[in-house]
Design a protein around this motif. Structure first.
Motif, PDB file in Angstrom:
ATOM      1  N   LYS A  46      -3.581   0.054   5.829  1.00 32.89           N
ATOM      2  CA  LYS A  46      -3.082   1.244   5.141  1.00 32.89           C
ATOM      3  C   LYS A  46      -2.056   0.829   4.099  1.00 32.89           C
ATOM      4  O   LYS A  46      -1.341  -0.159   4.271  1.00 32.89           O
ATOM      5  CB  LYS A  46      -2.452   2.235   6.129  1.00 32.89           C
ATOM      6  N   ARG A  47      -1.990   1.605   3.029  1.00 33.78           N
ATOM      7  CA  ARG A  47      -1.053   1.331   1.950  1.00 33.78           C
ATOM      8  C   ARG A  47       0.132   2.284   2.002  1.00 33.78           C
ATOM      9  O   ARG A  47       0.070   3.333   2.657  1.00 33.78           O
ATOM     10  CB  ARG A  47      -1.746   1.463   0.593  1.00 33.78           C
ATOM     11  N   GLN A  48       1.159   1.905   1.309  1.00 31.66           N
ATOM     12  CA  GLN A  48       2.357   2.728   1.239  1.00 31.66           C
ATOM     13  C   GLN A  48       2.043   4.063   0.561  1.00 31.66           C
ATOM     14  O   GLN A  48       1.400   4.120  -0.463  1.00 31.66           O
ATOM     15  CB  GLN A  48       3.450   2.000   0.460  1.00 31.66           C
ATOM     16  N   GLY A  49       2.495   5.156   1.186  1.00 31.55           N
ATOM     17  CA  GLY A  49       2.269   6.492   0.656  1.00 31.55           C
ATOM     18  C   GLY A  49       1.091   7.216   1.279  1.00 31.55           C
ATOM     19  O   GLY A  49       0.947   8.426   1.086  1.00 31.55           O
ATOM     20  N   GLU A  50       0.249   6.513   2.052  1.00 29.29           N
ATOM     21  CA  GLU A  50      -0.905   7.160   2.674  1.00 29.29           C
ATOM     22  C   GLU A  50      -0.472   7.948   3.914  1.00 29.29           C
ATOM     23  O   GLU A  50       0.455   7.572   4.623  1.00 29.29           O
ATOM     24  CB  GLU A  50      -1.958   6.121   3.063  1.00 29.29           C
ATOM     25  N   PHE A  51      -1.175   9.037   4.175  1.00 28.60           N
ATOM     26  CA  PHE A  51      -0.951   9.841   5.375  1.00 28.60           C
ATOM     27  C   PHE A  51      -1.933   9.398   6.455  1.00 28.60           C
ATOM     28  O   PHE A  51      -3.119   9.209   6.182  1.00 28.60           O
ATOM     29  CB  PHE A  51      -1.143  11.325   5.068  1.00 28.60           C
ATOM     30  N   TYR A 108      14.773   2.850   0.614  1.00 28.83           N
ATOM     31  CA  TYR A 108      13.973   1.655   0.878  1.00 28.83           C
ATOM     32  C   TYR A 108      14.862   0.465   1.244  1.00 28.83           C
ATOM     33  O   TYR A 108      14.455  -0.389   2.043  1.00 28.83           O
ATOM     34  CB  TYR A 108      13.105   1.319  -0.330  1.00 28.83           C
ATOM     35  N   TRP A 164      15.737   7.121  -3.620  1.00 31.65           N
ATOM     36  CA  TRP A 164      14.628   6.393  -2.991  1.00 31.65           C
ATOM     37  C   TRP A 164      14.938   4.907  -2.894  1.00 31.65           C
ATOM     38  O   TRP A 164      14.546   4.249  -1.915  1.00 31.65           O
ATOM     39  CB  TRP A 164      13.343   6.610  -3.783  1.00 31.65           C
ATOM     40  N   ILE A 175       5.493   4.518   4.906  1.00 21.58           N
ATOM     41  CA  ILE A 175       6.576   4.325   3.937  1.00 21.58           C
ATOM     42  C   ILE A 175       6.781   2.855   3.604  1.00 21.58           C
ATOM     43  O   ILE A 175       7.525   2.539   2.672  1.00 21.58           O
ATOM     44  CB  ILE A 175       7.895   4.919   4.461  1.00 21.58           C
ATOM     45  N   THR A 200       3.512   9.471   7.552  1.00 19.97           N
ATOM     46  CA  THR A 200       3.301   8.881   6.232  1.00 19.97           C
ATOM     47  C   THR A 200       3.743   7.427   6.237  1.00 19.97           C
ATOM     48  O   THR A 200       4.838   7.112   6.729  1.00 19.97           O
ATOM     49  CB  THR A 200       4.084   9.649   5.159  1.00 19.97           C
ATOM     50  N   SER A 217       4.444  -0.977   3.642  1.00 22.53           N
ATOM     51  CA  SER A 217       3.267  -1.783   3.944  1.00 22.53           C
ATOM     52  C   SER A 217       3.384  -3.052   3.123  1.00 22.53           C
ATOM     53  O   SER A 217       2.997  -3.090   1.958  1.00 22.53           O
ATOM     54  CB  SER A 217       1.986  -1.007   3.610  1.00 22.53           C
TER      55      SER A 217
END
Length: 286
Positions: free
Chosen positions: A240-245, A101, A97, A208, A206, A210
């Protein structure tokens, strides 16, 4: 004098003594034992050593050691091994990961990702360029097939089966002021819209990334199906935040003018496919 006293004490250890047991009623001697101080020391010393050895053997070779406070039992030791394997696996996943990133940050800054890059490509000799010109029969067959398929609207056609490109909607309602031009390091399109216009997700995916950076300001990136990645830069606010769908059409940000590379209120939109930048105008009707 001191030497004589030590010799006397040592000799006293070997002096014999008699231990007798008498009957209290008639004072008849029931049992007696002749011993010396040295016998007592040797007996209790040997008994102590034997007892310590026996306890050590029991603890080392029997399950009794598990009853000792602080000593782990078999289940605990199995848990230690299992947790160690999990930690090793998690370290590999975290490293993957981390590389992922790092590649995303490089892509957002207009660079080329490092993951999957092969250094041995330059050493391969280029193959000779082969030019194949279609024959007359092939050209006639192609024309016939194209004319037959021109008005074929069948959903189950081979063309639609091979095309797995998701349906994308425009991120904002606006006009393109700067087109896609990778030769000038412009890997997206600049869209100008009304003030405080909501930026929409072009498709479901998704989030990835933000974050905020000095060059691109408030930036958000969404991973879509079929290896597509959409990037939205220079926003004034991220929703929106990182990890949100997110679903297609969800408001993910507000258009703005953040970052040093911006020249005015607009949205810089990029579209990537399998790690390579593509022209968004070929996939989206702005």
């Amino acid at each position: 004098m001191a030497a004589k006293k030590k010799v006397k004490i040592f000799k006293n250890l070997w002096n014999k003594y008699r231990l007798s047991i008498f009957n209290e009623e008639n004072y008849e001697e029931v049992w007696q034992l002749r011993l010396s101080r040295m016998n007592v020391i040797v007996f209790f010393g040997g008994f102590s050593i034997l007892l310590i050895a026996l306890v050590s053997v029991l603890i080392a070779f029997t399950p009794l050691r598990e009853f000792i406070p602080g000593y782990p039992d078999s289940q605990t030791r199995k848990g230690y091994v299992k947790n160690a394997l999990k930690v090793d696996s998690l370290e590999r996943v975290v490293a993957q990961w981390q590389r992922y990133y790092e590649d995303i940050n490089i892509l957002l800054n207009g660079g080329e990702p490092l993951t999957g890059r092969q250094t041995a490509i330059d050493t391969v000799k280029p193959t000779a360029k082969v030019e194949l010109s279609p024959s007359e029969e092939d050209s006639l067959l192609r024309m016939q097939i194209e004319s037959d398929e021109m008005f074929n609207l069948s959903v189950g056609s081979s063309t639609t089966k091979k095309s797995n490109i998701p349906f994308f909607i425009p991120p904002v309602k606006g006009i393109i002021t700067n087109k896609y031009n990778p030769s000038k390091n412009h890997y997206g399109v600049d869209l100008v819209a009304g003030p405080n216009e909501g930026v929409l997700a072009i498709a479901k995916g998704t989030v990835i990334l933000s974050t905020w950076s000095l060059e691109t300001g408030y930036t958000i990136a969404i991973q879509h199906e079929e290896g597509f990645l959409s990037v939205y830069k220079h926003n004034s606010k991220l929703l929106k935040r990182q990890g949100e769908f997110v679903n297609s059409g969800d408001v993910i940000a507000i258009i703005g003018n953040s970052g040093e590379l911006t020249t005015g209120p607009h949205l810089h939109f990029e579209l990537w496919h399998h790690g390579a930048t593509v022209d968004p105008a070929k996939y989206i009707k702005f």
